[in-house]
Every structure is written in structure tokens, then in C-alpha cells.
Motif scaffolding. Structure first.
Motif, PDB file in Angstrom:
ATOM      1  N   GLY A 172       1.089  -0.930   0.060  1.00 47.00           N
ATOM      2  CA  GLY A 172      -0.038  -0.059   0.063  1.00 47.00           C
ATOM      3  C   GLY A 172       0.557   1.442   0.591  1.00 47.00           C
ATOM      4  N   ASP A 173       2.216   1.352   0.450  1.00 46.10           N
ATOM      5  CA  ASP A 173       3.309   2.732   0.464  1.00 46.10           C
ATOM      6  C   ASP A 173       4.628   1.831   0.170  1.00 46.10           C
ATOM      7  N   PHE A 174       4.666   1.067  -1.045  1.00 45.09           N
ATOM      8  CA  PHE A 174       6.030   0.028  -1.601  1.00 45.09           C
ATOM      9  C   PHE A 174       6.772   1.304  -2.415  1.00 45.09           C
ATOM     10  N   HIS A 175       7.891   1.804  -1.139  1.00 42.31           N
ATOM     11  CA  HIS A 175       8.873   2.423  -2.083  1.00 42.31           C
ATOM     12  C   HIS A 175      10.342   2.428  -1.523  1.00 42.31           C
ATOM     13  N   PRO A 176      11.268   3.045  -1.696  1.00 38.05           N
ATOM     14  CA  PRO A 176      11.954   2.436  -1.383  1.00 38.05           C
ATOM     15  C   PRO A 176      12.511   3.446   0.028  1.00 38.05           C
ATOM     16  N   ASP A 203       0.742  -2.436  -5.958  1.00 37.53           N
ATOM     17  CA  ASP A 203       2.209  -1.113  -5.429  1.00 37.53           C
ATOM     18  C   ASP A 203       3.173  -1.042  -6.001  1.00 37.53           C
ATOM     19  N   LEU A 204       2.918  -1.104  -7.733  1.00 39.58           N
ATOM     20  CA  LEU A 204       4.026   0.156  -8.680  1.00 39.58           C
ATOM     21  C   LEU A 204       3.724   1.525  -8.725  1.00 39.58           C
ATOM     22  N   VAL A 205       2.863   1.439  -8.591  1.00 43.81           N
ATOM     23  CA  VAL A 205       2.677   2.399  -8.478  1.00 43.81           C
ATOM     24  C   VAL A 205       2.824   3.584  -7.796  1.00 43.81           C
ATOM     25  N   THR A 206       3.351   3.058  -6.674  1.00 43.21           N
ATOM     26  CA  THR A 206       4.129   4.215  -5.392  1.00 43.21           C
ATOM     27  C   THR A 206       5.709   4.359  -5.667  1.00 43.21           C
ATOM     28  N   ASP A 226      10.249  -5.267 -16.008  1.00 41.33           N
ATOM     29  CA  ASP A 226      10.761  -6.360 -16.210  1.00 41.33           C
ATOM     30  C   ASP A 226      10.873  -6.756 -15.290  1.00 41.33           C
ATOM     31  N   VAL A 227      11.440  -6.676 -14.512  1.00 42.52           N
ATOM     32  CA  VAL A 227      12.065  -7.369 -13.063  1.00 42.52           C
ATOM     33  C   VAL A 227      10.586  -7.962 -12.408  1.00 42.52           C
ATOM     34  N   TYR A 228       9.883  -7.351 -11.989  1.00 43.01           N
ATOM     35  CA  TYR A 228       9.180  -7.363 -11.544  1.00 43.01           C
ATOM     36  C   TYR A 228       7.310  -8.673 -12.464  1.00 43.01           C
ATOM     37  N   PRO A 250      -3.743   4.193 -13.458  1.00 40.49           N
ATOM     38  CA  PRO A 250      -4.754   4.978 -12.535  1.00 40.49           C
ATOM     39  C   PRO A 250      -5.417   4.635 -11.617  1.00 40.49           C
ATOM     40  N   LEU A 251      -5.538   3.597 -11.474  1.00 39.96           N
ATOM     41  CA  LEU A 251      -6.357   2.697 -10.203  1.00 39.96           C
ATOM     42  C   LEU A 251      -5.472   2.715  -8.883  1.00 39.96           C
ATOM     43  N   GLY A 252      -4.623   2.115  -8.569  1.00 41.31           N
ATOM     44  CA  GLY A 252      -3.658   2.249  -7.576  1.00 41.31           C
ATOM     45  C   GLY A 252      -3.657   3.035  -7.110  1.00 41.31           C
TER      46      GLY A 252
END
Length: 252
Positions: A172-176, A203-206, A226-228, A250-252
């Protein structure tokens, strides 16, 4: 043993975080609000640490009634890393955990995950776009514009559901800034406030679309995507998975 006064790291509407420097390393205390969005985090974090100990660090202590937890030092947060391979590792690990979690949805709900599966999201679009509080900062033309997008968003939910990628655990807040390399070893995810069951590609959006916050990630976005996506090739071919990303963004 404490070696300096306890420090407040952060306080805001949904949590308060304190840091204690001890002779055994730093320890973090996190108090989540009783607001439903955040209250489940301590219990969920403990449950996920049991399911995925190579990805989620176990709390040292959890007070379920007060929604408090004491956490070990997560390690070095990776948001400043320039080595793209670390982000590749993080995305691959996230995808693998999500893929495994598709068979554990009932466990995730029992642990406190919010239900944000596509039918639930679709049913929430009209109430959201009719909520005056949610739209209070928009101008009248902007409100008309965003309400006009309602049918398209619902259509995207239906189209996304037609693909074979299943609902899974979503951070939900997936980032470095919510990932840390623990003592030079594995990358762990923390801050599960928004943990839910939903479409994994959200989770790709964040992670990939925060252009200004994480420029290294932005520069390697196609490679990281591509990795994901490769984690999901058992469900759909690459071409269709790119379509999944297009609908999910857009939904994310």
C-alpha cells in the motif's frame, strides 16, 4: 540499556514513532491510532513476520489492545542507494511474496488486512466521488471532471478482473523509503499501515511513479518493471501483463 534520551522520530495523524538508542542498537516504538486505517498495523506486522520472516522483521513486543509495538532497527533504508540491483531485488522479493500470498488470503484477512479487492474498489467509486469532504479542496470544474471519470474507473476495475493475476497481499505504500537492508543482508519491508488484500500491481504505483522522490528508480523504471512483471509469467504472457500494468496504474 539506554545510552541517550528517547527521541521522537515522527508524529502525525495516524501514528507516533519514538527511537531509543541502546547498548544493543536502536529500538523503535510505534503507536498507531485507533482509526481503522492504522489500528491493525501492529497485529498485521507480527503476522506477516511469521509468514515471511525473510521480508518482514518481527516486532520485539506488541500490545494489541493499545495498538503499540516495539521494533528492532530495520537497518539501512535503501532510498539513497544508487545501485539499481538493490531495487531489482526488492521488486522481485515483493512479487514473490505477493505470489505466495495469493493462497493465504484468508490468513491475511484474519491478520487484519483491509479488503481492497477489485469488486470492493469498484463499489466504492461512486460513494467516493459523491463525498463532499473528499472533494472539498477541488474547484467546481475539477469536481465535474473527476466525477466524469467514474464510469471509466469502474470499467477499468472490471477489465482488470478479467486477467488471471489474483488478489494478493499489497503493501500500500511500497517504495524505497519503506525498505531497509538489514545489516548488509536481505531487504526488509516495513510500515504496513496500508497493508491490504488487493491487486498486486497497485504496489507499482508508489514504487515506480514517484519520479521526483526516487530518481534512480525513475531512470531504470522499464528495467525494474520487467523484473517485477516476470514474477507473474505463470499467470499471463508478458504482453498481457503489460496490459495489466496499464489498467492497474490509475486504479492504484
Amino acid at each position: 540499556v539506554l545510552i541517550s534520551p528517547i527521541e521522537q522520530e515522527r508524529t502525525w495523524g495516524i501514528s507516533c514513532i519514538l527511537r531509543a538508542r541502546t547498548t544493543s542498537g536502536d529500538i523503535y516504538f510505534k503507536a498507531a491510532t485507533r482509526w481503522p486505517l492504522a489500528a491493525h498495523e501492529p497485529a498485521l506486522t507480527q503476522a506477516l513476520a511469521g509468514m515471511y520472516p525473510d521480508c518482514v522483521a518481527a516486532p520485539l513486543v506488541v500490545d494489541f489492545e493499545r495498538h503499540w509495538m516495539l521494533l528492532p532497527d530495520p537497518g539501512l533504508v535503501i532510498d539513497g542507494e544508487s545501485d539499481v540491483s538493490i531495487y531489482e531485488e526488492s521488486l522481485r522479493k515483493c512479487g514473490e511474496v505477493q505470489r505466495d500470498s495469493a493462497a493465504r488470503v484468508d490468513e491475511l484477512f484474519a491478520a487484519g488486512c483491509t479488503d481492497r479487492r477489485l469488486p470492493v474498489l469498484e463499489a466504492q467509486i461512486d460513494p467516493l466521488l459523491g463525498d463532499p469532504d473528499a472533494l472539498s479542496r477541488l474547484s467546481a470544474p475539477e469536481i465535474d471532471q473527476i466525477r466524469g471519470l467514474g464510469p471509466e474507473l469502474k470499467r477499468k476495475c472490471s477489465e482488470l478482473a478479467d486477467y488471471k493475476v489474483p488478489p494478493t497481499l499489497v503493501h500500500g505504500d511500497f517504495h524505497p523509503a519503506n525498505m531497509a537492508r538489514h545489516h548488509g543482508g536481505d531487504v526488509f519491508l516495513f510500515d504496513w499501515t496500508d497493508g491490504c488484500v488487493s491487486h498486486p500491481f497497485f504496489d507499482l504505483v508508489t514504487m515506480l511513479d514517484n519520479d521526483n522522490e526516487f530518481p534512480v528508480v525513475h531512470a531504470a523504471r522499464r528495467r525494474l518493471l520487467d523484473v517485477y512483471v516476470s514474477v507473474w509469467l505463470d499467470y499471463e504472457p508478458m504482453e498481457r501483463l503489460r496490459g495489466v500494468r496499464h489498467l492497474a496504474k490509475p486504479l492504484g
